[in-house]
Design an enzyme around this catalytic site. Structure first.
Site: not given
Ligand code: UD1
Ligand code: CA
Length: 460
Positions: A11, A16, A75, A157, A390
């Site tokens: 979601a 980036r 979501q 985090e 053709y």
């Molecule tokens: C997250 C983890 C971190 C971990 C890392 C591994 C959290 C808070 N942190 O960080 O501990 O080391 O992944 O890659 O979970 N997403 C949603 N809905 C949202 C937010 C995110 O579906 O509201 C999805 C994103 O699309 C992605 C995944 O969740 O596929 C992770 O989200 P992202 O924002 O990339 O988390 P990180 O900061 O990488």
């Protein structure tokens, strides 16, 4: 049916990537990122698979339309990973057992690792089991904080971490197994009072530990398995690893790959032993290549089958076609969809085939366009032969029967048939059928004018 359920996070914004397309649909090795994740999930035989969509939700659903049996949880808005997982609750009402959470942008995870995570989780009867890894550069990841007994105490985090915590090199992969029974009630206790004002899923660890519930970890051997794709640079890195893994498997099975760095092979491509791939070869889609074939540099083959001992010379494109045993193609040939090159046939340089069958032992060695043609065995197609298939509105077939000889620079205006063993004289424009055994000649008769040059000079 197992009592293991899978949810996949997809979601997030993927900011980036700088893309109008959802991140999880960007292809790696020819398949959307999330397709790799779905294939790994499938290996668990899950009772259900729920994809959590939000940003560009409709595009993600359209991209996955061909996949049967998926559930989508929306979501909206995206308030963090904890909030994302909460959206699965209505879809799993009444379910019990294990929920495995994967990320749509983490495509290198191996099925064996996932199996090991679920086994560890179920055997230890934990409320949650976190897949972790030690990495030389933990920057950006959530860190695994352990207590005096080396048990996981919390995940912090990067943006919320103290300097000491930032030095921890064990990271959260973002992949977990949860016991469904306490999960959703516990998730409702997650708060968003942190540096990003998000509902962090990893906060569950702290919540469970505070109330004495068991939390386990599984530490990965190869941290590359949990590399996530956040940018196009990482997409390229992950694709290269995927490609290299497939190439290593193929080399181990007896395929020679001269330059793995420039050879790109899709996950569904099959190659027989003793086949040699030269540098710069691209094999895509459902391509199958037999044994002892040679594929030279600069060749791209998509959704095609090559039987044993076929040779493709440099710089050919072959799509949705079949090249039979011992046939030779190229250099610089274009084999377009629905073409068949028969056993030991020869397609030479600058020859284009479209929806054309070439029989056993036939040759089209130079500079030809053969479209909608059915060409028998042991036929010789002279240089520069063109099927005029053709007429401006419809396509018409050309049939050339066994043993026929088409002289160079002929045009065959379809629909037309050249009978068995017939000859077409070089330079002919054939507009009528040529009967078996006949010579068809269709060109202006040559007139020689003796002394014409001298005559012309005298006139000047
Ligand atoms: C997250 C983890 C971190 C971990 C890392 C591994 C959290 C808070 N942190 O960080 O501990 O080391 O992944 O890659 O979970 N997403 C949603 N809905 C949202 C937010 C995110 O579906 O509201 C999805 C994103 O699309 C992605 C995944 O969740 O596929 C992770 O989200 P992202 O924002 O990339 O988390 P990180 O900061 O990488
Ligand atoms: Ca991420």
């Amino acid at each position: 049916m197992s009592d293991t359920h899978v949810a996949i996070l997809a979601a997030g914004k993927g900011t980036r990537m700088k893309s109008a397309q959802p991140k999880v649909l960007h292809p790696a090795a020819g398949l959307p990122l999330i397709e790799h994740v779905l294939r790994t999930a499938e290996r668990l035989n899950p009772a259900s698979v729920t994809v959590i969509v939000g940003h560009l939700a409709d595009a993600v659903k359209v991209g996955l339309a061909k996949r049967m049996g998926l559930t989508f949880a929306l979501q909206e808005p995206q308030l963090g990973t904890g909030h994302a997982l909460l959206q699965v609750e209505p879809h799993l009402r009444g379910a019990s057992g294990t929920l495995v959470l994967l990320s749509g942008d983490v495509p290198l995870l191996r099925p064996d690792t996932l199996r090991a995570l679920v086994d560890r989780h179920q055997k230890s009867r934990a409320a949650a089991t976190v897949l972790t890894a030690r990495v030389p550069q933990p920057r950006g990841y959530g860190r695994i904080v352990r207590d005096d007994n080396a048990a996981i105490a919390a995940i912090v985090e990067e943006k919320d971490a103290t300097d000491d915590q930032r030095r921890i090199d064990e990271i959260n992969s973002g992949i977990y197994a949860f016991d469904l029974a306490p999960l959703f009630d516990a998730l409702k206790n997650v708060r968003s009072s942190n540096a990003q004002n998000e509902y962090y899923l990893p906060d569950l660890v702290r919540i469970y530990r505070a109330r004495g519930d068991r939390v386990e970890t599984l530490i990965l051997d190869d941290a590359r398995e949990v590399l996530g794709v956040n940018s196009r640079k990482e997409l390229a890195e992950v694709t290269a690893i995927m490609n290299r893994n497939r190439i290593d498997e193929l080399m181990a099975s007896g395929v020679t790959i001269i330059d793995p760095a420039t050879t790109w092979i899709g996950p569904d491509v099959v190659i027989g032993s003793e086949t040699v791939l030269h540098p710069g070869v691209y094999l895509e889609g459902r391509t199958r290549i037999g044994q002892s074939c040679v594929i030279n540099s600069g060749v791209r083959i998509v959704d095609s089958t090559l039987d044993d001992e076929a040779v493709v010379n440099n710089f050919c494109v072959i799509c949705e076609s079949h090249i039979a045993r011992g046939a030779r193609v190229g250099p610089f040939a274009h084999i377009r969809p629905q073409s068949e090159v028969g056993e030991d046939a020869r397609i030479g340089n600058f020859v284009e085939l479209k929806k054309t069958t070439i029989g056993k032992g036939s040759k089209a060695s130079h500079l030809s366009y053969l479209g909608d043609a059915s060409i028998g065995e042991h036929v010789n197609i002279g240089a520069g032969t063109i099927t005029c298939n053709y007429d401006g509105s419809a396509k018409h077939p050309t049939v050339i029967e066994d043993g026929a000889f088409i002289g160079s620079d002929s045009q065959l205006v379809a629909p037309v048939r050249v009978g068995k063993d017939a000859y077409v004289a070089a330079g002919s424009s054939i507009v009528e059928d040529v009967p078996a055994g006949a010579l068809g000649i269709a060109r202006g008769r040559q007139i020689n004018k003796p002394g014409w040059v001298a005559e012309k000079k005298r006139k000047r």
